[in-house]
Design a protein around this motif. Structure first.
Motif, PDB file in Angstrom:
ATOM      1  N   HIS A  21       0.809  -1.214   0.000  1.00  0.00           N
ATOM      2  CA  HIS A  21       0.000   0.000   0.000  1.00  0.00           C
ATOM      3  C   HIS A  21       0.845   1.268   0.000  1.00  0.00           C
ATOM      4  N   TYR A  22       2.014   1.209   0.601  1.00  0.00           N
ATOM      5  CA  TYR A  22       2.915   2.360   0.509  1.00  0.00           C
ATOM      6  C   TYR A  22       3.336   2.581  -0.946  1.00  0.00           C
ATOM      7  N   ASP A  23       3.728   1.515  -1.628  1.00  0.00           N
ATOM      8  CA  ASP A  23       4.181   1.635  -3.016  1.00  0.00           C
ATOM      9  C   ASP A  23       3.056   2.121  -3.931  1.00  0.00           C
ATOM     10  N   LEU A  28       0.093   7.000  -6.509  1.00  0.00           N
ATOM     11  CA  LEU A  28      -1.136   7.792  -6.552  1.00  0.00           C
ATOM     12  C   LEU A  28      -0.879   9.233  -6.122  1.00  0.00           C
ATOM     13  N   CYS A  29       0.022   9.412  -5.147  1.00  0.00           N
ATOM     14  CA  CYS A  29       0.389  10.764  -4.711  1.00  0.00           C
ATOM     15  C   CYS A  29       1.087  11.527  -5.833  1.00  0.00           C
ATOM     16  N   LYS A  30       1.909  10.827  -6.605  1.00  0.00           N
ATOM     17  CA  LYS A  30       2.583  11.464  -7.741  1.00  0.00           C
ATOM     18  C   LYS A  30       1.579  11.957  -8.781  1.00  0.00           C
ATOM     19  N   LEU A  61       0.962  10.793  13.188  1.00  0.00           N
ATOM     20  CA  LEU A  61       0.928  10.992  11.740  1.00  0.00           C
ATOM     21  C   LEU A  61       2.349  11.165  11.234  1.00  0.00           C
ATOM     22  N   GLU A  62       2.706  10.386  10.222  1.00  0.00           N
ATOM     23  CA  GLU A  62       4.022  10.472   9.596  1.00  0.00           C
ATOM     24  C   GLU A  62       3.841  10.506   8.081  1.00  0.00           C
ATOM     25  N   THR A  63       4.547  11.406   7.426  1.00  0.00           N
ATOM     26  CA  THR A  63       4.477  11.505   5.969  1.00  0.00           C
ATOM     27  C   THR A  63       5.794  11.037   5.363  1.00  0.00           C
ATOM     28  N   ILE A  64       5.710  10.017   4.504  1.00  0.00           N
ATOM     29  CA  ILE A  64       6.897   9.450   3.850  1.00  0.00           C
ATOM     30  C   ILE A  64       6.722   9.570   2.345  1.00  0.00           C
ATOM     31  N   GLU A  65       7.533  10.413   1.722  1.00  0.00           N
ATOM     32  CA  GLU A  65       7.472  10.659   0.281  1.00  0.00           C
ATOM     33  C   GLU A  65       6.038  10.946  -0.189  1.00  0.00           C
ATOM     34  N   GLY A  66       5.354  11.784   0.579  1.00  0.00           N
ATOM     35  CA  GLY A  66       4.013  12.204   0.211  1.00  0.00           C
ATOM     36  C   GLY A  66       2.897  11.335   0.745  1.00  0.00           C
ATOM     37  N   VAL A  67       3.226  10.135   1.230  1.00  0.00           N
ATOM     38  CA  VAL A  67       2.222   9.196   1.735  1.00  0.00           C
ATOM     39  C   VAL A  67       2.037   9.417   3.236  1.00  0.00           C
ATOM     40  N   ASN A  68       0.798   9.631   3.647  1.00  0.00           N
ATOM     41  CA  ASN A  68       0.490   9.825   5.071  1.00  0.00           C
ATOM     42  C   ASN A  68       0.254   8.484   5.754  1.00  0.00           C
TER      43      ASN A  68
END
Length: 418
Positions: A21-23, A28-30, A61-68
């Motif tokens: 789901h991160y990948d 999707l964020c891009k 809450l943590e944001t990693i490369e645009g993913v929350n």
């Protein structure tokens, strides 16, 4: 578009475990979407708390490369009762948090993902409250997995209850996501409209394989076997992984001092597998602990081939979608699959993949690549090309986005008509 994903066991790149789901969310964020994943802070695979070292807060809450990532503080566990407590904790806390968030910013789509169905159920409840689309993602076929592996009878009251719960989620979902190609037939066999079913297998983020992040822990794993022809296995060492035949295969290849088996991961059968190797006096095998997902590309880059063993089970008539297969392909590692060709299905047609339950055939396949480095390089290129065309997260996210737009715009059009 605002997308929420409920996956109890979702992992970040620096954690052990699958990053499906991160990948997906990263791609999707891009594309301009906002994606939030509600996941447990306690890692199911490493059995370690990953976020709340002080244990005082319930959420972070943590944001990693645009993913929350909305991390939910859940209790640690080892046994079945502890896991049940962990599941209930995640279910209650993530529902409460998301319900509050929903009052401030409503999602356009909620994806509720099994393994356990409660994550999907709270996704349904929240989608109903937000009046948005709900997708039910069934990563494993519950309870069919338990039934086919002989853990419970199909007539068991627990199985009967789970079948009803599964059917309920099928009926309530706007879409049903499955990971196996033939699992679409399973969903249809339950009386569900086939138009609701999406097959979205696991995939791979190819950018991780273009530039390798060096890892000291991986270098330590390869210490002493740098000059060997390494065949690697990564992942769980459990009953379903059926790794005894892999040990047996390499006990038959001990005469060649250049061949070496590397087993990376943990699981309920690991100690037993190590004992089997010790009893056989095997010197051509190394067992190593699990490593974070972010270090897998570097590890695979140092290997020559890969291997998987699949237990003979009626479950595989629906297909399978193992993360490791696509990682192996992305690294260009030919794959030995110790399985019946009927279970492997379309993968039999992919150059660089050998599937057989016959020990001699698997021995010959390994020796063939060992003795023919040019052919190994050739098939390595074909595997990389195949996974890029069919299983990169860029391609898979495009497919999912097409369905999302169809459903969201249809919903908006229906509201205007009303």
């Amino acid at each position: 578009m605002n997308i929420w994903i409920f996956n109890h066991y979702a992992a970040a790149p620096e954690h052990v475990g699958g990053t499906r789901h991160y990948d997906l969310a990263k791609q999707l964020c891009k594309k301009g979407h906002s994606v939030t994943i509600f996941a447990s802070s306690f890692n199911h695979f490493s059995k370690e708390e990953m976020v709340f070292k002080d244990g005082k807060r319930d959420y972070q809450l943590e944001t990693i490369e645009g993913v929350n990532f909305n991390w939910v503080n859940t209790p640690s566990y080892r046994g079945i009762l502890g896991r049940a407590r962990n599941i209930l904790s995640y279910t209650i806390k993530s529902f409460q948090k998301a319900k509050r968030d929903c009052e401030m910013e409503k999602p356009d789509l909620i994806i509720g993902s099994s393994v356990h169905p409660l994550a999907a159920f709270i996704g349904y409840l929240l989608a109903k409250k937000a009046k948005c689309c709900f997708y039910f993602e069934e990563r494993d076929l519950w309870p069919q997995t338990f039934v086919d592996f002989g853990k419970i009878s199909a007539k068991n009251p627990l199985a009967a209850g789970l079948y009803k719960f599964e059917k309920f989620l099928y009926q309530k979902a706007d879409r049903i996501i499955v990971l196996f190609d033939k699992a679409q037939n399973y969903v249809r066999s339950k009386g569900t409209d086939h138009k609701k079913v999406i097959c979205l297998p696991n995939g791979v983020d190819l950018s991780n394989y273009h530039q390798f992040k060096r890892s000291d822990s991986v270098d330590r794993i390869f210490k002493g076997i740098e000059d060997k022809f390494v065949v690697v296995y990564t992942g769980s060492h459990g009953i379903a992984n059926h790794l005894e035949p892999v040990i047996e295969l390499f006990s038959r290849l001990e005469d060649n001092p250049k061949l070496h088996l590397l087993m990376v991961g943990d699981g309920t059968r690991k100690k037993e597998l190590m004992s089997i190797a010790n009893e056989k006096g095997m010197t051509n095998i190394t067992f190593a602990d699990s490593i974070p997902k972010s270090e897998i590309p570097y590890l695979l880059n140092r290997a020559n081939m890969s291997i998987i063993s699949i237990m003979d089970s009626p479950l595989y008539k629906w297909g399978f979608s193992m993360n490791k297969i696509y990682d192996y392909m992305a690294a260009g590692l030919p794959i030995i699959m110790m399985a019946s060709p009927r279970d492997v299905g379309s993968l039999m047609d992919v150059p660089g993949i050998q599937a057989s339950n016959v020990m001699k055939e698997n021995e010959r396949a390994i020796m063939h690549y060992f003795n023919n480095p040019d052919e190994l390089k050739h098939d390595s290129r074909l595997l990389k090309d195949y996974v890029r065309k069919h299983y990169s997260w860029e391609v898979l996210s495009d497919q999912l986005e097409n369905y999302i737009y169809q459903d969201i715009y249809k919903e908006e059009a229906d509201e205007k008509i009303i």
